[in-house]
Scaffold this motif. Structure first.
Motif, PDB file in Angstrom:
ATOM      1  N   VAL A 145     -17.980  20.929  47.841  1.00 53.57           N
ATOM      2  CA  VAL A 145     -17.082  21.990  48.293  1.00 53.57           C
ATOM      3  C   VAL A 145     -17.852  23.305  48.341  1.00 53.57           C
ATOM      4  O   VAL A 145     -18.512  23.684  47.371  1.00 53.57           O
ATOM      5  CB  VAL A 145     -15.864  22.131  47.357  1.00 53.57           C
ATOM      6  N   LEU A 146     -17.776  24.001  49.472  1.00 53.61           N
ATOM      7  CA  LEU A 146     -18.473  25.272  49.639  1.00 53.61           C
ATOM      8  C   LEU A 146     -17.444  26.390  49.719  1.00 53.61           C
ATOM      9  O   LEU A 146     -16.623  26.434  50.629  1.00 53.61           O
ATOM     10  CB  LEU A 146     -19.332  25.238  50.911  1.00 53.61           C
ATOM     11  N   TYR A 147     -17.517  27.299  48.748  1.00 54.05           N
ATOM     12  CA  TYR A 147     -16.554  28.391  48.654  1.00 54.05           C
ATOM     13  C   TYR A 147     -17.080  29.595  49.448  1.00 54.05           C
ATOM     14  O   TYR A 147     -18.200  30.055  49.218  1.00 54.05           O
ATOM     15  CB  TYR A 147     -16.333  28.787  47.194  1.00 54.05           C
ATOM     16  N   PRO A 148     -16.288  30.125  50.392  1.00 51.99           N
ATOM     17  CA  PRO A 148     -16.744  31.277  51.181  1.00 51.99           C
ATOM     18  C   PRO A 148     -16.817  32.538  50.333  1.00 51.99           C
ATOM     19  O   PRO A 148     -15.863  32.891  49.643  1.00 51.99           O
ATOM     20  CB  PRO A 148     -15.684  31.398  52.273  1.00 51.99           C
ATOM     21  N   VAL A 149     -17.954  33.244  50.360  1.00 56.62           N
ATOM     22  CA  VAL A 149     -18.159  34.434  49.534  1.00 56.62           C
ATOM     23  C   VAL A 149     -18.161  35.686  50.407  1.00 56.62           C
ATOM     24  O   VAL A 149     -17.206  36.450  50.409  1.00 56.62           O
ATOM     25  CB  VAL A 149     -19.457  34.321  48.703  1.00 56.62           C
ATOM     26  N   VAL A 150     -19.223  35.925  51.178  1.00 60.02           N
ATOM     27  CA  VAL A 150     -19.282  37.073  52.084  1.00 60.02           C
ATOM     28  C   VAL A 150     -20.118  36.704  53.301  1.00 60.02           C
ATOM     29  O   VAL A 150     -20.864  35.718  53.296  1.00 60.02           O
ATOM     30  CB  VAL A 150     -19.911  38.345  51.435  1.00 60.02           C
ATOM     31  N   MET A 151     -20.018  37.535  54.343  1.00 59.85           N
ATOM     32  CA  MET A 151     -20.963  37.503  55.452  1.00 59.85           C
ATOM     33  C   MET A 151     -22.123  38.438  55.118  1.00 59.85           C
ATOM     34  O   MET A 151     -21.990  39.351  54.309  1.00 59.85           O
ATOM     35  CB  MET A 151     -20.297  37.976  56.745  1.00 59.85           C
ATOM     36  N   HIS A 152     -23.273  38.200  55.746  1.00 61.59           N
ATOM     37  CA  HIS A 152     -24.365  39.154  55.644  1.00 61.59           C
ATOM     38  C   HIS A 152     -23.894  40.457  56.291  1.00 61.59           C
ATOM     39  O   HIS A 152     -23.381  40.449  57.411  1.00 61.59           O
ATOM     40  CB  HIS A 152     -25.603  38.622  56.369  1.00 61.59           C
ATOM     41  N   PRO A 153     -24.006  41.607  55.617  1.00 59.07           N
ATOM     42  CA  PRO A 153     -23.434  42.840  56.159  1.00 59.07           C
ATOM     43  C   PRO A 153     -24.133  43.347  57.423  1.00 59.07           C
ATOM     44  O   PRO A 153     -23.546  44.108  58.192  1.00 59.07           O
ATOM     45  CB  PRO A 153     -23.588  43.846  55.016  1.00 59.07           C
ATOM     46  N   LEU A 154     -25.386  42.923  57.647  1.00 61.45           N
ATOM     47  CA  LEU A 154     -26.160  43.443  58.774  1.00 61.45           C
ATOM     48  C   LEU A 154     -26.503  42.387  59.813  1.00 61.45           C
ATOM     49  O   LEU A 154     -27.091  42.701  60.842  1.00 61.45           O
ATOM     50  CB  LEU A 154     -27.465  44.078  58.267  1.00 61.45           C
ATOM     51  N   LYS A 155     -26.122  41.156  59.560  1.00 58.26           N
ATOM     52  CA  LYS A 155     -26.460  40.065  60.482  1.00 58.26           C
ATOM     53  C   LYS A 155     -25.330  39.043  60.463  1.00 58.26           C
ATOM     54  O   LYS A 155     -25.219  38.244  59.550  1.00 58.26           O
ATOM     55  CB  LYS A 155     -27.790  39.416  60.079  1.00 58.26           C
ATOM     56  N   SER A 156     -24.492  39.068  61.486  1.00 52.53           N
ATOM     57  CA  SER A 156     -23.248  38.296  61.465  1.00 52.53           C
ATOM     58  C   SER A 156     -23.441  36.807  61.686  1.00 52.53           C
ATOM     59  O   SER A 156     -22.468  36.061  61.716  1.00 52.53           O
ATOM     60  CB  SER A 156     -22.279  38.834  62.531  1.00 52.53           C
ATOM     61  N   GLU A 157     -24.681  36.355  61.829  1.00 47.92           N
ATOM     62  CA  GLU A 157     -24.889  34.916  61.971  1.00 47.92           C
ATOM     63  C   GLU A 157     -25.233  34.255  60.636  1.00 47.92           C
ATOM     64  O   GLU A 157     -25.403  33.047  60.579  1.00 47.92           O
ATOM     65  CB  GLU A 157     -26.005  34.640  62.986  1.00 47.92           C
ATOM     66  N   ILE A 158     -25.319  35.049  59.563  1.00 51.86           N
ATOM     67  CA  ILE A 158     -25.638  34.492  58.245  1.00 51.86           C
ATOM     68  C   ILE A 158     -24.424  34.626  57.337  1.00 51.86           C
ATOM     69  O   ILE A 158     -23.854  35.701  57.196  1.00 51.86           O
ATOM     70  CB  ILE A 158     -26.855  35.194  57.615  1.00 51.86           C
TER      71      ILE A 158
END
Length: 373
Positions: free
Chosen positions: A274-287
């Motif tokens: 199970v992978l819990y969503p934490v954050v997006m990379h603030p400067l690169k929306s593909e990470i």
């Protein structure tokens, strides 16, 4: 404007007061500043008096808002620039006595964790500290301190969902706008403190609340990436698990508010559990950053290339896919304390903000201060 993702140091910070440490994962050794330690370690504070409590309330565009309590119980608020170790004590209104502030902070519909900024050419030229009291009858009161005037302003604003705000809801600041998650599972609330003409809160529903939409696997939350509010969640069963990412493109309540920017299969990550969503990379929306509980590590997943890397706290510090060096700080312990809070909101309970970002500025700048009268 998309920034070079390897140019700025940043941190993933937790949002639960008095739990372990502020920064749970830091990025350092990046192109700008060339820091040899993580940004969270810069948030040190030298008080002018003995203190018994210090709490980080907000981190916005390189600035930090602190609540400090002296050994005598005197409440103090500071805004600072940790890069310069420059701190400014926010003057409180005469009526804000120690007893009054203590009473406010114990009130479940009060929040003192708002910090918004005004930027020009990548430099913070103004900031506002925001207090909030939510009323049960579709209204909120904002107490707003401005670095431009050095004064407090009280603003009464109509807001339909005010009855569903509570003090444990931390806001996310972006472009002078504060965003609060609502106890109503399908929406969040926003207000523009530099807009000038906004006379009511904006109510936005999440894009996956339509009756014919499949239910998300995790409680809804929001994050920021490349200058936008972003919502992401996981959908489908174990054999067909997919990640969807939306960007908020308009502050209006309707389907036109959101743009679906990614829909990616997570089949290649199935061995990580199970992978819990934490954050997006603030400067690169593909990470995207996902927590693997069974591996006790942070998964960095590139939505464009489908490549991923697993980083563990027990390992030596090493470069990650954005060119920075990762350093952990009680990350596993924090995720263990909150992983149950990721359970889907349709099973009951409010939406939650469990992690956010602290991003250092690209340019050196002094802390804005009121002009002397």
């Amino acid at each position: 404007m998309s920034l070079n993702s390897s140019s700025v140091s940043w941190s993933i910070i937790q949002t639960r007061p008095h739990k372990l440490t502020l920064e749970i994962l830091g990025h350092h050794g990046c192109k700008t500043w060339g820091l040899t330690r993580s940004p969270g370690s810069l948030v040190s504070f030298f008080a002018e008096t003995t203190i018994r409590k210090l709490q980080v309330l907000a981190c916005t565009d390189g600035l930090v808002l602190l609540y400090v309590e002296s050994s005598h119980g005197t409440p103090m608020y500071y805004v600072g620039n940790p890069l310069f170790q420059e701190w400014f004590r926010i003057p409180l209104r005469p009526k804000y006595t120690s007893q009054f502030v203590e009473k406010l902070r114990n009130y479940e519909r009060f929040s003192d964790g708002g910090l918004v900024t005004k930027m020009q050419s990548g430099i913070v030229v103004s900031y506002k500290v925001v207090w909030l009291i939510a009323h049960a009858f579709a209204r909120v009161d904002f107490g707003i301190y401005s670095s431009d005037t050095g004064e407090w302003e009280i603003k009464k604003v109509p807001c339909l969902h005010s009855a569903f705000w509570f003090s444990h809801h931390k806001p996310i600041a972006l472009n002078g706008i504060l965003h609060w998650l609502s106890n109503l599972t399908g929406s969040f609330v926003a207000y523009d403190f530099y807009g000038g003409h906004q006379d009511a809160c904006s109510i936005m529903h999440f894009p996956d609340i339509a009756q014919d939409y499949e239910l998300p696997r995790f409680r809804r939350t929001i994050t920021t990436s490349e200058g936008s509010i972003v919502y992401f969640n996981v959908f489908g069963g174990n054999a067909n698990r997919r990640l969807r990412v939306w960007r908020l493109v308009k502050y209006t309540d309707g389907p036109e508010a959101w743009q679906l920017i990614w829909e990616v299969s997570l089949g290649s990550l199935i061995k990580l559990g199970v992978l819990y969503p934490v954050v997006m990379h603030p400067l690169k929306s593909e990470i995207i950053y996902l927590w693997s509980r069974i591996k006790k590590g942070m998964v960095l997943f590139n939505l464009r290339t489908h490549k991923f890397s697993l980083h563990k706290e027990s390992e030596d510090e090493r470069k990650c896919m954005d060119g920075c060096t990762l350093s952990f700080n009680w990350c596993n312990e924090y995720m263990e304390t909150v992983h149950r809070d990721f359970s889907p909101s349709f099973q009951g309970g409010p939406n939650l903000l469990l992690a956010s970002q602290y991003v250092l500025p690209r340019w050196l700048h002094r802390l804005p201060r009121p002009q002397p009268s």
